[in-house]
Design an enzyme around this catalytic site. Sequence first.
Site, mmCIF file in Angstrom:
data_model
loop_
_atom_site.group_PDB
_atom_site.id
_atom_site.type_symbol
_atom_site.label_atom_id
_atom_site.label_comp_id
_atom_site.label_asym_id
_atom_site.label_seq_id
_atom_site.Cartn_x
_atom_site.Cartn_y
_atom_site.Cartn_z
ATOM 1 N N ASP A 97 56.603 85.511 77.480
ATOM 2 C CA ASP A 97 57.415 86.113 78.533
ATOM 3 C C ASP A 97 58.641 86.731 77.871
ATOM 4 O O ASP A 97 59.488 86.012 77.330
ATOM 5 C CB ASP A 97 57.830 85.048 79.556
ATOM 6 C CG ASP A 97 58.560 85.644 80.763
ATOM 7 O OD1 ASP A 97 59.057 86.784 80.663
ATOM 8 O OD2 ASP A 97 58.627 84.967 81.806
ATOM 9 N N CYS A 143 57.885 104.616 79.567
ATOM 10 C CA CYS A 143 57.079 105.809 79.860
ATOM 11 C C CYS A 143 57.482 106.365 81.229
ATOM 12 O O CYS A 143 56.641 106.696 82.056
ATOM 13 C CB CYS A 143 55.588 105.521 79.789
ATOM 14 S SG CYS A 143 54.999 104.231 80.910
ATOM 15 N N CYS A 196 56.179 93.659 74.332
ATOM 16 C CA CYS A 196 55.380 93.952 75.539
ATOM 17 C C CYS A 196 54.185 94.783 75.091
ATOM 18 O O CYS A 196 54.117 95.986 75.345
ATOM 19 C CB CYS A 196 56.216 94.696 76.568
ATOM 20 S SG CYS A 196 57.791 93.904 76.994
ATOM 21 N N ASP A 242 58.824 97.974 74.540
ATOM 22 C CA ASP A 242 58.274 98.999 75.440
ATOM 23 C C ASP A 242 58.116 98.335 76.805
ATOM 24 O O ASP A 242 57.058 97.823 77.142
ATOM 25 C CB ASP A 242 56.937 99.514 74.909
ATOM 26 C CG ASP A 242 56.379 100.642 75.753
ATOM 27 O OD1 ASP A 242 57.169 101.487 76.200
ATOM 28 O OD2 ASP A 242 55.154 100.669 75.980
ATOM 29 N N ASP A 288 52.256 89.476 74.980
ATOM 30 C CA ASP A 288 52.178 89.917 76.369
ATOM 31 C C ASP A 288 52.255 88.702 77.271
ATOM 32 O O ASP A 288 51.947 87.572 76.857
ATOM 33 C CB ASP A 288 50.892 90.686 76.645
ATOM 34 C CG ASP A 288 50.964 91.457 77.953
ATOM 35 O OD1 ASP A 288 51.513 92.575 77.953
ATOM 36 O OD2 ASP A 288 50.514 90.924 78.989
ATOM 37 N N PRO A 331 48.109 97.334 76.060
ATOM 38 C CA PRO A 331 46.843 96.849 75.481
ATOM 39 C C PRO A 331 46.774 96.872 73.967
ATOM 40 O O PRO A 331 45.704 96.658 73.393
ATOM 41 C CB PRO A 331 45.828 97.831 76.078
ATOM 42 C CG PRO A 331 46.585 99.099 76.215
ATOM 43 C CD PRO A 331 47.996 98.716 76.579
ATOM 44 N N GLY A 332 47.899 97.158 73.305
ATOM 45 C CA GLY A 332 47.941 97.003 71.854
ATOM 46 C C GLY A 332 48.202 98.255 71.050
ATOM 47 O O GLY A 332 48.352 98.184 69.822
ATOM 48 N N GLY A 333 48.261 99.407 71.694
ATOM 49 C CA GLY A 333 48.390 100.664 70.965
ATOM 50 C C GLY A 333 49.586 100.728 70.034
ATOM 51 O O GLY A 333 49.477 101.203 68.901
#
Length: 444
Positions: A311, A381, A260, A329, A284, A263-265
Amino acid sequence: MSAREAALLTLVAMERQKAWSNGHLKKVIQEEHLDKRDAALATRLCFGVVQNKLLLDHYIQQFSTMKLQKMESKVRNSLRLGLYQMLFLTKIPVTAAVNESVELTKKHCKNPRAGGLVNGILRNLARNINELPALDRSSQTAYLSLLYSHPQWLVETWAKELDGEELEILLRWDNSEPPVTVQVNTCRFETPKVVLALEREGVNVLPHPWLPDCLVLTDTGDLTQRTAWQEGMFYPQDPAARLAVLAAGLQPGETVLDACAAPGGKSFAAAMCMQDQGEIHACDLHAHKKALIEAGAARLGLQSITAQVLDGKKPRKGWEERFDAVLADVPCSGLGVIRKKPEIRYKDPAELAGLPQIQGDILDNVSRYVKPGGVLLYSTCTLLQAENEDVVTAFLAKHPDYQLERFLLPGPLGEVAAGQCTLWPQRLQTDGFFLAKLRKEGAK
């Protein structure tokens, strides 16, 4: 357009969309060419009103005969903006806070009497600003809920895990201004060189107190316009998100799935751990987010990352037992990042009830991609046990071939013997996260 007008229009748009519109605010700031000072004020006003909405509404209602729910959204938010400035931005004269809100109301509201309503309520509040009615303290959780504008259900949930003093520190932390933290692109640059490059562009730089190659920035302006950004010297990431990757113990040459990724961090952090040697499949659900990952990897000059649309809940043929490590994540309630996304606190808890099922489904599915002896790193998070420990417990009950494994982190946490931990923001001065390292039995 003034800073206050930009804030008002953003707050109204947010209320209509029932979602935070920080992107809308940035767009307004760019389109109206607000200078650095006005842009900062508009941002502070928007965040401040959302962070303190329950408290502001409580006091406004005390001095209004009309129910807030019956007011036009622009009237409500003009009142909130005015009172927020009076209560929290003490360098702004009270008269200016009142007058600006009245003028905004007259300019944007159709009802010709709206300006008079706002003027009357705010002037009455101004006269009593130092003697506002005391908040009811008969219930500690209800009191803290109102004082720090967190829904009572959320305060009561956290009260089961934190004592009263620490609970209040967490709520206060959620309403504080987050710093800008970035991770150095150690695949291409040494940290001292990045620090020097940023300082030459007028950015104030401090090393993070316990996370190597992490920098805390102030006076950043638009970071994307800095030469250091354009040359790929760093990427934005909170220390907690970096820890979620460090816990996996990735090594150069491994094959890794970031299930998941947008944005790529975390994919970028994985590349740093692996010295950009190996394969990282950053996936993603949405194609436009795939493009974000690709753009970020290209800016940083990372060769090990391949972005794909995937998915996480659906099996991918040919990926069974393919990866040395899988990072999951998962989508979550986000209640560990309230400081950065203040509107998240107002989510309907009924809408969050289905998240553990989704998280469990993703974990079940991606676990099949891990090689024997490999690692599955689960992270969120959020700070809700139902999305954290409970999901891991349910997974382990269904997958006896996985076991929690201890791991070592830099900083105050050190060795995590239990194999899972919650990163409480008020303790670590990071975002709120949950991490669980799961090892699959067998040899690679």
